[in-house]
Motif scaffolding. Structure first.
Motif, mmCIF file in Angstrom:
data_model
loop_
_atom_site.group_PDB
_atom_site.id
_atom_site.type_symbol
_atom_site.label_atom_id
_atom_site.label_comp_id
_atom_site.label_asym_id
_atom_site.label_seq_id
_atom_site.Cartn_x
_atom_site.Cartn_y
_atom_site.Cartn_z
ATOM 1 N N HIS A 81 0.857 -1.183 0.000
ATOM 2 C CA HIS A 81 0.000 0.000 0.000
ATOM 3 C C HIS A 81 0.893 1.233 0.000
ATOM 4 C CE1 HIS A 81 -4.117 -1.695 1.165
ATOM 5 N NE2 HIS A 81 -3.327 -2.734 0.962
ATOM 6 N N HIS A 82 0.838 1.995 -1.096
ATOM 7 C CA HIS A 82 1.730 3.153 -1.195
ATOM 8 C C HIS A 82 1.354 4.256 -0.224
ATOM 9 C CE1 HIS A 82 -1.236 5.525 -3.480
ATOM 10 N NE2 HIS A 82 -1.533 4.399 -4.099
ATOM 11 N N GLU A 83 0.095 4.245 0.262
ATOM 12 C CA GLU A 83 -0.297 5.279 1.233
ATOM 13 C C GLU A 83 0.464 5.130 2.552
ATOM 14 O OE1 GLU A 83 -2.397 3.164 -0.124
ATOM 15 O OE2 GLU A 83 -3.860 4.273 -1.347
ATOM 16 N N THR A 84 0.755 3.887 2.934
ATOM 17 C CA THR A 84 1.452 3.633 4.202
ATOM 18 C C THR A 84 2.877 3.135 3.989
ATOM 19 O OG1 THR A 84 0.572 1.369 4.262
ATOM 20 C CG2 THR A 84 -0.710 3.086 5.380
ATOM 21 N N SER A 85 3.260 2.909 2.728
ATOM 22 C CA SER A 85 4.589 2.356 2.399
ATOM 23 C C SER A 85 4.855 1.081 3.192
ATOM 24 C CB SER A 85 5.687 3.393 2.685
ATOM 25 O OG SER A 85 5.552 4.505 1.831
ATOM 26 N N SER A 86 3.895 0.167 3.148
ATOM 27 C CA SER A 86 4.037 -1.081 3.890
ATOM 28 C C SER A 86 3.255 -2.200 3.214
ATOM 29 C CB SER A 86 3.545 -0.908 5.334
ATOM 30 O OG SER A 86 2.162 -0.561 5.347
ATOM 31 N N PHE A 87 3.638 -3.442 3.553
ATOM 32 C CA PHE A 87 2.925 -4.624 3.075
ATOM 33 C C PHE A 87 1.836 -4.959 4.095
ATOM 34 C CE2 PHE A 87 7.348 -5.078 1.614
ATOM 35 C CZ PHE A 87 7.154 -5.186 0.242
ATOM 36 N N HIS A 88 0.612 -5.123 3.641
ATOM 37 C CA HIS A 88 -0.491 -5.484 4.528
ATOM 38 C C HIS A 88 -0.663 -7.002 4.476
ATOM 39 C CE1 HIS A 88 -2.544 -1.309 4.916
ATOM 40 N NE2 HIS A 88 -1.244 -1.179 4.726
ATOM 41 N N VAL A 119 14.268 4.997 -0.886
ATOM 42 C CA VAL A 119 13.354 5.826 -1.689
ATOM 43 C C VAL A 119 13.138 5.193 -3.060
ATOM 44 C CG1 VAL A 119 13.094 8.050 -2.847
ATOM 45 C CG2 VAL A 119 13.903 7.973 -0.485
ATOM 46 N N HIS A 120 14.229 4.740 -3.672
ATOM 47 C CA HIS A 120 14.137 4.111 -4.992
ATOM 48 C C HIS A 120 13.270 2.853 -4.928
ATOM 49 C CE1 HIS A 120 15.679 1.944 -8.621
ATOM 50 N NE2 HIS A 120 15.701 3.164 -9.113
ATOM 51 N N MET A 121 13.432 2.066 -3.871
ATOM 52 C CA MET A 121 12.653 0.841 -3.726
ATOM 53 C C MET A 121 11.172 1.152 -3.537
ATOM 54 S SD MET A 121 13.096 -2.335 -1.132
ATOM 55 C CE MET A 121 14.201 -3.113 -2.301
ATOM 56 N N TYR A 122 10.860 2.131 -2.689
ATOM 57 C CA TYR A 122 9.456 2.499 -2.465
ATOM 58 C C TYR A 122 8.800 2.935 -3.778
ATOM 59 C CZ TYR A 122 9.702 2.350 2.675
ATOM 60 O OH TYR A 122 9.805 1.942 3.982
ATOM 61 N N ASP A 123 9.524 3.702 -4.576
ATOM 62 C CA ASP A 123 8.974 4.158 -5.861
ATOM 63 C C ASP A 123 8.633 2.972 -6.760
ATOM 64 O OD1 ASP A 123 9.118 6.801 -5.164
ATOM 65 O OD2 ASP A 123 11.015 7.191 -6.195
ATOM 66 N N HIS A 124 9.534 2.002 -6.835
ATOM 67 C CA HIS A 124 9.300 0.853 -7.704
ATOM 68 C C HIS A 124 8.229 -0.077 -7.138
ATOM 69 C CE1 HIS A 124 12.207 1.090 -11.031
ATOM 70 N NE2 HIS A 124 12.896 1.858 -10.200
ATOM 71 N N LEU A 125 8.130 -0.171 -5.824
ATOM 72 C CA LEU A 125 7.067 -0.972 -5.227
ATOM 73 C C LEU A 125 5.708 -0.339 -5.506
ATOM 74 C CD1 LEU A 125 8.659 -1.985 -1.805
ATOM 75 C CD2 LEU A 125 8.019 -3.517 -3.682
ATOM 76 N N ASN A 126 5.660 0.986 -5.483
ATOM 77 C CA ASN A 126 4.410 1.682 -5.823
ATOM 78 C C ASN A 126 3.993 1.356 -7.251
ATOM 79 O OD1 ASN A 126 4.270 2.890 -3.307
ATOM 80 N ND2 ASN A 126 5.236 4.789 -3.961
#
Length: 241
Positions: A79-86, A217-224
């Motif tokens: 979930h990109h809103e929380t930057s976490s895996f649910h 930061v780069h990882m979060y962008d690609h996960l989004n």
């Protein structure tokens, strides 16, 4: 009673993950572990230069492949809103402490803001920092259709500069290849953005950057990007995941 409940929770989560993996469409992964291993460690003449940048731990931190089914499942629950895996066990995410503990990268230091790079600027950067001819640099960016350079071309530049004894330039080429295969891997699976050369201009300053923060930061962008339902590919540092 607590022990039974805990065992049941583990079993339930295992069943959930196994079932979900079977049903989850696999993403295409762009992993560069083999490229890192193929190039090997830097030649002795530049080992010190590479080590002082703080990036040398990445040389030994690359896997060749990953579990596509498991990773695809994680992406679906990002979930990109929380930057976490649910997940059934709760929210889980990757934090700077993980970067520091697993990759041994600096998480404190200067932040480098990599701005969009025009092709002409990329050409000039290749000429100035990697000693590539203007003609060759334009041909490279033309083939990559943007401010990029092929990872194989970077390897060739590295080998040529080692033969010529241009050790600082060789170190830049080696590090650019390393970054393109690890922290800043992209979906192309073949090239790296020239903009990262900016941080390698003065190698005595490169070690002052917070590479761990940049990696996260780069990882979060690609996960989004990967979490979007229409996405079927991930371009990032698979080893960290």
């Amino acid at each position: 009673m607590i022990e039974i409940s805990f065992q049941m929770m583990i079993l339930m989560n295992f069943v959930f993950l196994y079932t979900s993996i079977q049903e989850c469409p696999e993403l295409k992964l762009s992993s560069h572990g083999r490229k890192v291993h193929s190039l090997g460690r830097p030649v002795p003449a530049i080992e010190g230069l590479v080590a002082r940048t703080g990036l040398s731990p990445l040389i030994a931190c690359s896997v060749n492949t990953g579990n596509r089914g498991l990773l695809s499942l994680f992406f679906e629950r990002w979930h990109h809103e929380t930057s976490s895996f649910h997940l059934p066990v709760g929210e889980v995410t990757i934090i700077l402490d993980d970067i520091s503990s697993l990759l041994h990268l600096p998480v404190v230091g200067n932040l480098h803001a990599f701005q969009p790079l025009h092709v002409d600027d990329a050409v000039q950067m290749l000429v100035d920092l990697l000693m590539v001819s203007t003609k060759a640099a334009r041909a490279e960016t033309g083939q990559c259709r943007g401010p990029y350079v092929r990872l194989q071309s970077v390897c060739d530049i590295y080998e040529r500069q080692c033969q010529a004894g241009h050790w600082t330039v060789a170190a830049r080429a080696y590090l650019l290849h390393l970054l393109g295969c690890t922290l800043f891997a992209n979906k192309s699976a073949t090239n790296v953005h020239v903009v990262y050369l900016e941080a390698l201009h003065d190698l005595s300053q490169t070690g002052r950057y917070s590479w761990g923060v940049a990696a996260l930061v780069h990882m979060y962008d690609h996960l989004n990007d990967a979490s979007i339902s229409s996405s079927r590919q991930l371009g990032d540092y698979i080893t960290l995941l």
